[in-house]
Design a protein around this motif. Structure first.
Motif, mmCIF file in Angstrom:
data_model
loop_
_atom_site.group_PDB
_atom_site.id
_atom_site.type_symbol
_atom_site.label_atom_id
_atom_site.label_comp_id
_atom_site.label_asym_id
_atom_site.label_seq_id
_atom_site.Cartn_x
_atom_site.Cartn_y
_atom_site.Cartn_z
ATOM 1 N N UNK A 167 0.803 -1.225 0.000
ATOM 2 C CA UNK A 167 0.000 0.000 0.000
ATOM 3 C C UNK A 167 0.836 1.275 0.000
ATOM 4 N N UNK A 168 2.002 1.254 0.671
ATOM 5 C CA UNK A 168 2.737 2.507 0.883
ATOM 6 C C UNK A 168 4.114 2.549 0.222
ATOM 7 N N UNK A 169 4.705 1.427 -0.075
ATOM 8 C CA UNK A 169 6.013 1.417 -0.733
ATOM 9 C C UNK A 169 5.891 0.733 -2.092
ATOM 10 N N UNK A 170 6.237 -0.525 -2.144
ATOM 11 C CA UNK A 170 6.116 -1.332 -3.348
ATOM 12 C C UNK A 170 6.091 -2.789 -2.937
ATOM 13 N N UNK A 171 5.329 -3.592 -3.684
ATOM 14 C CA UNK A 171 5.280 -5.019 -3.366
ATOM 15 C C UNK A 171 6.665 -5.651 -3.466
ATOM 16 N N UNK A 172 7.571 -5.024 -4.211
ATOM 17 C CA UNK A 172 8.908 -5.596 -4.390
ATOM 18 C C UNK A 172 9.665 -5.693 -3.062
ATOM 19 N N UNK A 173 9.312 -4.860 -2.096
ATOM 20 C CA UNK A 173 10.000 -4.881 -0.811
ATOM 21 C C UNK A 173 9.678 -6.131 0.000
ATOM 22 N N UNK A 174 8.604 -6.846 -0.336
ATOM 23 C CA UNK A 174 8.323 -8.081 0.390
ATOM 24 C C UNK A 174 9.397 -9.133 0.101
ATOM 25 N N UNK A 175 10.132 -8.960 -0.992
ATOM 26 C CA UNK A 175 11.242 -9.858 -1.311
ATOM 27 C C UNK A 175 12.574 -9.274 -0.863
#
Length: 484
Positions: A167-175
């Motif tokens: 929601x606030x950064x990027x889904x890429x940060x989950x990796x």
């Protein structure tokens, strides 16, 4: 044989073995967070990369590559030692995570998730095997609380982080978040001083190849059967037929191999069979909850995705709570009584789930999940400890890998069985047509999912049988185990 320079004077993170325990916790944390963090970010991933029809493979390919490599890593660890296999797993997982973070298409992301799965296949069993190496059975009973706390934190932190990043950064940060955790685990593993007796061995490449190919096809058939193709289609029949031939060839090769990748004596040990049976059934029932409880919460009870995830979190909280206390029970009551208690609690939770209806509250749905999670913790954790305690160092990697492989296969069977049950009910009420379950009206979906819950209760009863197979006590061997 191996020994470690770390003494056994006490346990805990402040003890001499504390850095190794922390390394194991960090390593397992990589996998634990990954299992919970991605689901909440799937809408953002699809919106960015497209490929809505492909996104289920983000989970399926991870399960496939993890499951089929676990036994192979277990054997390698018994030959090469735990540390190099664990480091390989961490590097594969972190490398795959970085590639996932830079993925430019859904196809690329799926391929990189497969690399993550290859790493997870080493990390999970190696973490538990290292714990089995450096702690006695009595100490392991207490250390289970530390391992369980990792899964408890992941079940709460993972979905929250996934939502925040999406929601606030990027889904890429989950990796990308896996990178510092993985580096910290590698740094702490330097304290694990392992001495392995080097011996001349022949690598069972034929067995590894046959197990991998046969396992992939078997799991693929169960995961995609009834979804991408009908169970009675030529594709489904061909996949299962080839997998049976390959696995039969694997058994034939293992009978003659000097160093079999999965020794057949594993299937002749009562303790290992009982532990594997419990792990298989837990994996099967757990998928019934993980797949269909959120669906029920959203499309029958009308809750949002976050609330649906919290309902399922009851299970992921109950499991580590029970696992942390399981040690006291099996040291006092024995393994059979502890696993039996877990089976009874699981059945109780499954029966409570049958009382959930279209007018049920959020808490009414969450309570059965919590109770079943408690049961899972009392079945799975003692099973792993019993399996590890029944063999020595040279066979502990194989024993741990076989137990975790059984759970992965159980998960795939759960997907197949519950999917077939739900689809059959919907098809019967829809004139033979089976739309996506998310598109089925609540009036049809509710009884279809209730049928799934009935089947999960029936499978839960089978856990009582696995408890009866488990011996009351398990003695740790003082010498080498030949497997006979």
């Amino acid at each position: 044989m191996t020994s470690t320079t770390i003494s056994r004077r006490d346990i805990g993170l402040r003890s001499e073995r504390g850095p190794v325990l922390l390394a194991v916790m960090l390593s397992i944390g990589l996998v634990a967070i990954d299992t919970t963090i991605l689901a909440t970010a799937v809408p953002s991933v699809v919106e960015d990369l497209g490929g809505f029809a492909q996104f289920p493979w983000l989970f399926s390919v991870y399960l496939l590559t993890t499951a089929v490599t676990v036994p192979i890593y277990g054997k390698l660890a018994d030959v090469l030692g735990r540390k190099p296999v664990m480091l390989l797993g961490i590097f594969l997982f972190v490398g795959g995570s970085v590639l996932c973070g830079f993925a430019w298409s859904m196809t690329g992301l799926i391929v990189f998730r497969a690399i993550q799965g290859l790493g997870a296949g080493a990390v999970q069993p190696m973490g538990m095997t290292i714990v089995g190496d450096i702690y006695t059975m009595e100490e392991r009973a207490k250390v289970q609380g530390y391992i369980a706390s990792v899964w408890a934190m992941a079940s709460l932190v993972g979905p929250t982080l996934g939502g925040v990043f999406a929601d606030y950064l990027s889904w890429r940060w989950i990796f990308f978040v896996n990178v510092p955790i993985g580096l910290a685990a590698v740094w702490m593993l330097r304290r694990f001083d392992e001495r392995v007796e080097r011996r001349r061995t022949s690598v069972d490449w034929a067995g590894a190849l046959l197990l991998t190919a046969g396992g992939v096809l078997l799991l693929l058939g169960m995961l995609e059967g009834g979804q991408r193709w009908a169970w009675d289609s030529g594709t489904s029949i061909a996949i299962f037929a080839v997998s049976v031939v390959l696995l039969a060839g694997f058994v034939a090769v293992e009978r003659r191999a000097a160093e079999p990748v999965l020794p057949l004596w594993v299937f002749r040990r009562r303790v290992l069979n009982a532990a594997a049976a419990g792990s298989f059934l837990v994996g099967c029932v757990m998928l019934g909850l993980s797949s269909y409880v959120p669906l029920y919460a959203q499309h029958v009870l009308g809750h949002g995705a976050v609330v649906a995830g919290l309902a399922l979190a009851g299970m992921t909280v109950g499991w580590p709570i029970a696992a942390s206390q399981a040690g006291r029970l099996f040291l006092t009551l024995g393994f059979r009584a502890t696993v039996g208690l877990g089976a009874v609690i699981t059945v109780l939770g499954a029966l409570l789930l049958l009382t959930v209806g279209p007018d049920a509250s959020f808490w009414h749905l969450t309570l059965p999940c919590f109770v079943m999670g408690l049961g899972f913790g009392l079945v799975a954790s003692p099973g792993v400890v019993a399996a590890q305690s029944s063999v020595d160092w040279r066979s502990r990697g194989v024993a741990t890998g076989a137990n975790m492989f059984a759970r992965s296969v159980g998960s795939a069977v759960g997907v197949a069985v519950f999917g077939a049950v739900a689809n059959a009910y919907v098809a019967d009420r829809s004139g033979g047509r089976v739309p996506s379950l998310e598109q089925v009206p609540a009036g049809v979906l509710a009884p279809a999912l209730h049928t799934v819950f009935v089947v999960s209760a029936a499978i839960s009863v089978a856990l009582l049988g696995s408890a009866l197979l488990m011996p009351k006590r398990v003695s740790e061997p003082s010498g080498e185990v030949t497997g006979e």
